[in-house]
Design a protein around this motif. Sequence first.
Motif, PDB file in Angstrom:
ATOM      1  N   ASP A 198      14.843   4.483   6.441  1.00 40.85           N
ATOM      2  CA  ASP A 198      14.808   3.884   7.917  1.00 40.85           C
ATOM      3  C   ASP A 198      13.165   3.934   8.152  1.00 40.85           C
ATOM      4  OD1 ASP A 198      17.636   3.806   7.977  1.00 40.85           O
ATOM      5  OD2 ASP A 198      17.337   5.578   9.266  1.00 40.85           O
ATOM      6  N   PHE A 199      12.522   4.835   7.911  1.00 40.11           N
ATOM      7  CA  PHE A 199      10.963   4.525   8.228  1.00 40.11           C
ATOM      8  C   PHE A 199      10.212   3.613   7.393  1.00 40.11           C
ATOM      9  CE2 PHE A 199       6.567   6.286   8.843  1.00 40.11           C
ATOM     10  CZ  PHE A 199       6.516   6.226  10.143  1.00 40.11           C
ATOM     11  N   MET A 200      10.717   3.533   6.098  1.00 40.25           N
ATOM     12  CA  MET A 200      10.237   2.241   5.334  1.00 40.25           C
ATOM     13  C   MET A 200      10.218   0.829   6.143  1.00 40.25           C
ATOM     14  SD  MET A 200      10.579   3.704   1.547  1.00 40.25           S
ATOM     15  CE  MET A 200      10.080   2.463   0.792  1.00 40.25           C
ATOM     16  N   GLU A 201      11.635   0.692   6.482  1.00 40.13           N
ATOM     17  CA  GLU A 201      11.959  -0.353   7.232  1.00 40.13           C
ATOM     18  C   GLU A 201      11.234  -0.738   8.488  1.00 40.13           C
ATOM     19  OE1 GLU A 201      16.224  -0.456   7.460  1.00 40.13           O
ATOM     20  OE2 GLU A 201      16.426  -0.644   5.148  1.00 40.13           O
ATOM     21  N   LEU A 202      10.975   0.616   9.147  1.00 42.53           N
ATOM     22  CA  LEU A 202      10.042   0.391  10.327  1.00 42.53           C
ATOM     23  C   LEU A 202       8.577  -0.177   9.994  1.00 42.53           C
ATOM     24  CD1 LEU A 202       9.678   0.666  13.370  1.00 42.53           C
ATOM     25  CD2 LEU A 202       9.213   3.029  12.954  1.00 42.53           C
ATOM     26  N   THR A 203       8.066   0.411   8.836  1.00 43.51           N
ATOM     27  CA  THR A 203       6.812   0.230   8.414  1.00 43.51           C
ATOM     28  C   THR A 203       6.768  -1.260   8.022  1.00 43.51           C
ATOM     29  OG1 THR A 203       6.607   2.513   7.648  1.00 43.51           O
ATOM     30  CG2 THR A 203       5.045   0.827   6.771  1.00 43.51           C
ATOM     31  N   GLN A 204       7.874  -1.729   7.293  1.00 42.85           N
ATOM     32  CA  GLN A 204       7.871  -3.474   7.172  1.00 42.85           C
ATOM     33  C   GLN A 204       7.716  -4.095   8.537  1.00 42.85           C
ATOM     34  OE1 GLN A 204      11.547  -3.006   4.280  1.00 42.85           O
ATOM     35  NE2 GLN A 204      10.579  -5.201   4.376  1.00 42.85           N
ATOM     36  N   LEU A 205       8.351  -3.921   9.565  1.00 39.87           N
ATOM     37  CA  LEU A 205       8.204  -4.283  10.731  1.00 39.87           C
ATOM     38  C   LEU A 205       6.903  -4.265  11.383  1.00 39.87           C
ATOM     39  CD1 LEU A 205      10.224  -6.104  12.750  1.00 39.87           C
ATOM     40  CD2 LEU A 205      10.422  -3.720  13.795  1.00 39.87           C
ATOM     41  N   MET A 206       6.415  -2.999  11.192  1.00 40.62           N
ATOM     42  CA  MET A 206       5.089  -2.801  12.007  1.00 40.62           C
ATOM     43  C   MET A 206       3.833  -3.634  10.983  1.00 40.62           C
ATOM     44  SD  MET A 206       5.734  -1.083  14.412  1.00 40.62           S
ATOM     45  CE  MET A 206       3.967  -0.988  15.021  1.00 40.62           C
ATOM     46  N   TYR A 207       4.290  -3.750   9.743  1.00 39.88           N
ATOM     47  CA  TYR A 207       3.200  -4.514   8.924  1.00 39.88           C
ATOM     48  C   TYR A 207       3.201  -6.051   9.223  1.00 39.88           C
ATOM     49  CZ  TYR A 207       0.952  -6.176   4.783  1.00 39.88           C
ATOM     50  OH  TYR A 207       0.113  -6.749   3.761  1.00 39.88           O
ATOM     51  N   GLU A 208       4.242  -6.530   9.632  1.00 34.88           N
ATOM     52  CA  GLU A 208       4.220  -7.987  10.088  1.00 34.88           C
ATOM     53  C   GLU A 208       3.360  -8.160  11.324  1.00 34.88           C
ATOM     54  OE1 GLU A 208       8.269  -9.230  10.778  1.00 34.88           O
ATOM     55  OE2 GLU A 208       8.926  -8.410   8.924  1.00 34.88           O
ATOM     56  N   ASN A 209       3.068  -7.315  12.255  1.00 31.74           N
ATOM     57  CA  ASN A 209       2.164  -7.360  13.367  1.00 31.74           C
ATOM     58  C   ASN A 209       1.002  -6.906  13.087  1.00 31.74           C
ATOM     59  OD1 ASN A 209       4.413  -8.481  14.804  1.00 31.74           O
ATOM     60  ND2 ASN A 209       4.981  -6.308  15.609  1.00 31.74           N
ATOM     61  N   TYR A 210       0.892  -6.045  12.182  1.00 33.80           N
ATOM     62  CA  TYR A 210      -0.802  -5.355  12.061  1.00 33.80           C
ATOM     63  C   TYR A 210      -1.322  -5.380  10.826  1.00 33.80           C
ATOM     64  CZ  TYR A 210       0.539  -3.155  16.656  1.00 33.80           C
ATOM     65  OH  TYR A 210       0.835  -3.174  17.835  1.00 33.80           O
ATOM     66  N   ASP A 261       6.044  -8.725  24.834  1.00 35.79           N
ATOM     67  CA  ASP A 261       5.460  -7.879  25.520  1.00 35.79           C
ATOM     68  C   ASP A 261       4.731  -6.871  24.437  1.00 35.79           C
ATOM     69  OD1 ASP A 261       4.447  -5.585  27.020  1.00 35.79           O
ATOM     70  OD2 ASP A 261       6.151  -5.766  28.270  1.00 35.79           O
ATOM     71  N   THR A 262       3.367  -6.681  24.424  1.00 36.79           N
ATOM     72  CA  THR A 262       2.480  -5.874  23.341  1.00 36.79           C
ATOM     73  C   THR A 262       2.705  -4.467  23.783  1.00 36.79           C
ATOM     74  OG1 THR A 262       0.439  -6.378  24.832  1.00 36.79           O
ATOM     75  CG2 THR A 262       0.953  -7.612  22.878  1.00 36.79           C
ATOM     76  N   VAL A 263       2.996  -4.232  24.873  1.00 33.92           N
ATOM     77  CA  VAL A 263       3.085  -2.727  25.298  1.00 33.92           C
ATOM     78  C   VAL A 263       4.343  -1.973  24.711  1.00 33.92           C
ATOM     79  CG1 VAL A 263       3.938  -1.065  27.215  1.00 33.92           C
ATOM     80  CG2 VAL A 263       2.542  -3.190  27.777  1.00 33.92           C
ATOM     81  N   TYR A 264       5.254  -2.467  24.151  1.00 32.51           N
ATOM     82  CA  TYR A 264       6.388  -1.976  23.258  1.00 32.51           C
ATOM     83  C   TYR A 264       5.774  -1.763  21.779  1.00 32.51           C
ATOM     84  CZ  TYR A 264       9.742  -2.827  26.661  1.00 32.51           C
ATOM     85  OH  TYR A 264      10.733  -2.836  27.819  1.00 32.51           O
ATOM     86  N   GLN A 265       4.874  -2.937  21.505  1.00 31.13           N
ATOM     87  CA  GLN A 265       4.336  -2.681  20.139  1.00 31.13           C
ATOM     88  C   GLN A 265       3.426  -1.637  20.008  1.00 31.13           C
ATOM     89  OE1 GLN A 265       5.514  -4.601  17.704  1.00 31.13           O
ATOM     90  NE2 GLN A 265       6.897  -5.806  18.455  1.00 31.13           N
ATOM     91  N   GLU A 266       2.301  -1.650  21.011  1.00 31.46           N
ATOM     92  CA  GLU A 266       1.684  -0.331  20.907  1.00 31.46           C
ATOM     93  C   GLU A 266       2.010   1.033  21.105  1.00 31.46           C
ATOM     94  OE1 GLU A 266      -1.775  -1.121  20.202  1.00 31.46           O
ATOM     95  OE2 GLU A 266      -1.302  -2.934  19.745  1.00 31.46           O
ATOM     96  N   LEU A 267       2.881   0.996  21.784  1.00 34.94           N
ATOM     97  CA  LEU A 267       3.508   2.426  21.795  1.00 34.94           C
ATOM     98  C   LEU A 267       4.325   2.807  20.523  1.00 34.94           C
ATOM     99  CD1 LEU A 267       5.466   2.234  25.454  1.00 34.94           C
ATOM    100  CD2 LEU A 267       3.369   3.707  24.546  1.00 34.94           C
TER     101      LEU A 267
END
Length: 194
Positions: free
Chosen positions: A84-96, A30-36
Amino acid sequence: CTLDSLAGHDVKVVIGDMYGAALLGRYVQDTVYQELVYKRWNDIVDNYVWLTGGIGVKGKFVHKSEFVAMAEDLCGSELCNTLDFMELTQLMYENYAEQKMVSYYERALYNTLYAAYELDGGMAAYYSTMRPGHYKKYSTPYETVSCCAQAAYDFAAQFTQMVYAHADSALYVNMFVPSSMWCEELLERQTKTS
């Protein structure tokens, strides 16, 4: 969609919620979660991240309009929040796969993680204060960092995480750091397409 202010909110809770929402969005496709999460990530980078890439003071988000007043604080951003924010950034980078994500990661890597590392003993400084002329207090072999014991050990794993990326048979160099890389998967893909 307007974003509520994060000023004063707990950094670990917000980033943990974002990470969970990003994973849930991936799991249920569900891209809604990703976009938020993407909008909130951009809001944090644009409005709540110190020049060094560190986040918050005493575990709370601080809006950039308060940075000057908060620069005198003895604590500053905490290593675990930045991790924690760097790890989140890695996860976001995989999509964007956006340059802004690599730029944030590199800023935090060089100015917070590398700067927190004690070369002589391999210990870590937990706080990245912005206080002019301040000092760093490193952990010792028998006394760990302030609150998140794993941060002293986990942060070194981030040193190489986003240096390289690949898609299909292409290799991308995100950061120019002294390193070398070997990837069997890429070699196999290149062999099959040749």
